[in-house]
Design a protein around this motif. Structure first.
Motif, mmCIF file in Angstrom:
data_model
loop_
_atom_site.group_PDB
_atom_site.id
_atom_site.type_symbol
_atom_site.label_atom_id
_atom_site.label_comp_id
_atom_site.label_asym_id
_atom_site.label_seq_id
_atom_site.Cartn_x
_atom_site.Cartn_y
_atom_site.Cartn_z
ATOM 1 N N MET A 1 0.759 -1.102 -0.073
ATOM 2 C CA MET A 1 0.182 0.021 0.061
ATOM 3 C C MET A 1 0.792 1.306 0.126
ATOM 4 O O MET A 1 0.450 2.395 -0.286
ATOM 5 N N ASN A 2 2.073 1.092 0.306
ATOM 6 C CA ASN A 2 2.763 2.159 0.252
ATOM 7 C C ASN A 2 3.232 2.803 -1.109
ATOM 8 O O ASN A 2 3.051 4.025 -1.229
ATOM 9 N N GLU A 3 3.229 1.864 -1.841
ATOM 10 C CA GLU A 3 3.470 2.318 -3.027
ATOM 11 C C GLU A 3 2.246 3.176 -3.783
ATOM 12 O O GLU A 3 2.393 4.294 -4.421
ATOM 13 N N ARG A 4 1.058 2.638 -3.335
ATOM 14 C CA ARG A 4 -0.164 3.312 -3.796
ATOM 15 C C ARG A 4 -0.381 4.777 -3.316
ATOM 16 O O ARG A 4 -0.656 5.612 -3.742
ATOM 17 N N ILE A 5 0.153 4.771 -1.941
ATOM 18 C CA ILE A 5 -0.207 5.943 -1.155
ATOM 19 C C ILE A 5 0.892 7.042 -1.858
ATOM 20 O O ILE A 5 0.546 8.212 -2.000
ATOM 21 N N LEU A 6 1.918 6.557 -1.900
ATOM 22 C CA LEU A 6 3.107 7.680 -2.412
ATOM 23 C C LEU A 6 2.958 7.944 -3.786
ATOM 24 O O LEU A 6 3.542 8.978 -4.262
ATOM 25 N N ALA A 7 2.015 7.046 -4.576
ATOM 26 C CA ALA A 7 1.866 7.326 -6.156
ATOM 27 C C ALA A 7 0.959 8.896 -6.210
ATOM 28 O O ALA A 7 1.061 9.401 -7.279
ATOM 29 N N GLN A 8 0.240 9.150 -5.139
ATOM 30 C CA GLN A 8 -0.578 10.225 -5.323
ATOM 31 C C GLN A 8 0.436 11.648 -4.916
ATOM 32 O O GLN A 8 1.466 11.409 -4.179
ATOM 33 N N ASP A 9 0.024 12.847 -5.617
ATOM 34 C CA ASP A 9 0.587 14.015 -5.341
ATOM 35 C C ASP A 9 0.526 14.814 -4.127
ATOM 36 O O ASP A 9 -0.546 15.688 -4.386
ATOM 37 N N ASN A 10 0.915 13.986 -3.052
ATOM 38 C CA ASN A 10 0.521 14.879 -1.680
ATOM 39 C C ASN A 10 1.729 15.015 -1.057
ATOM 40 O O ASN A 10 2.196 14.027 -0.518
#
Length: 106
Positions: A1-10
Motif C-alpha cells: 500500500m505504500n506504493e499506492r499511497i506515495l503515487a498520489q501527489d500529496n
C-alpha cells in the motif's frame, strides 16, 4: 500500500513518509537501537501493525531473542498490563519470523 499511497501527489504524506525513513537511518544511534525504540513505542501505543513491522525490522537488524524480551519488558513496564494482549501477538509474530525469516515482510 505504500506504493499506492506515495503515487498520489500529496506533499504532506510524502514528507511524513520521508521523515519516518530518515528517522530510522543510522545516526548517533544505530539502526538496531532505533528499531528497538520503535518497538517499545509501538507496544506502548498498542499498534499491532506497528509492532509487527518493528519486530520484523528488529529481526532484520540482528536483535537476539534475549534482546527482544528485554525490549518487550520495557514496553510492558512503560505501558502497563493493557500491553499484555499486544505482547502476546508480538511474541507470536516473533516466533513466526524466527521460524521463517524470509517470509516476514518488513
Amino acid at each position: 500500500m505504500n506504493e499506492r499511497i506515495l503515487a498520489q501527489d500529496n506533499q504532506v504524506v510524502r514528507r511524513f513518509f520521508a521523515l519516518d525513513t530518515q528517522t530510522y537511518k543510522a545516526g548517533a544511534l544505530d539502526v538496531k537501537t532505533k528499531e528497538m525504540l520503535g518497538l517499545v513505542a509501538s507496544l506502548v501505543l498498542r499498534c499491532d501493525d506497528c509492532i509487527s513491522y518493528h519486530v520484523a525490522q528488529c529481526a532484520h537488524a540482528g536483535v537476539s531473542e534475549d534482546e527482544f524480551f528485554e525490549v518487550f519488558s520495557v514496553g510492558l513496564v512503560v505501558g502497563g498490563s493493557i500491553v499484555i494482549p499486544h505482547l502476546r501477538r508480538a511474541v507470536d509474530f516473533l516466533d513466526q519470523t524466527l521460524a521463517a525469516p524470509d517470509e516476514a515482510a518488513p
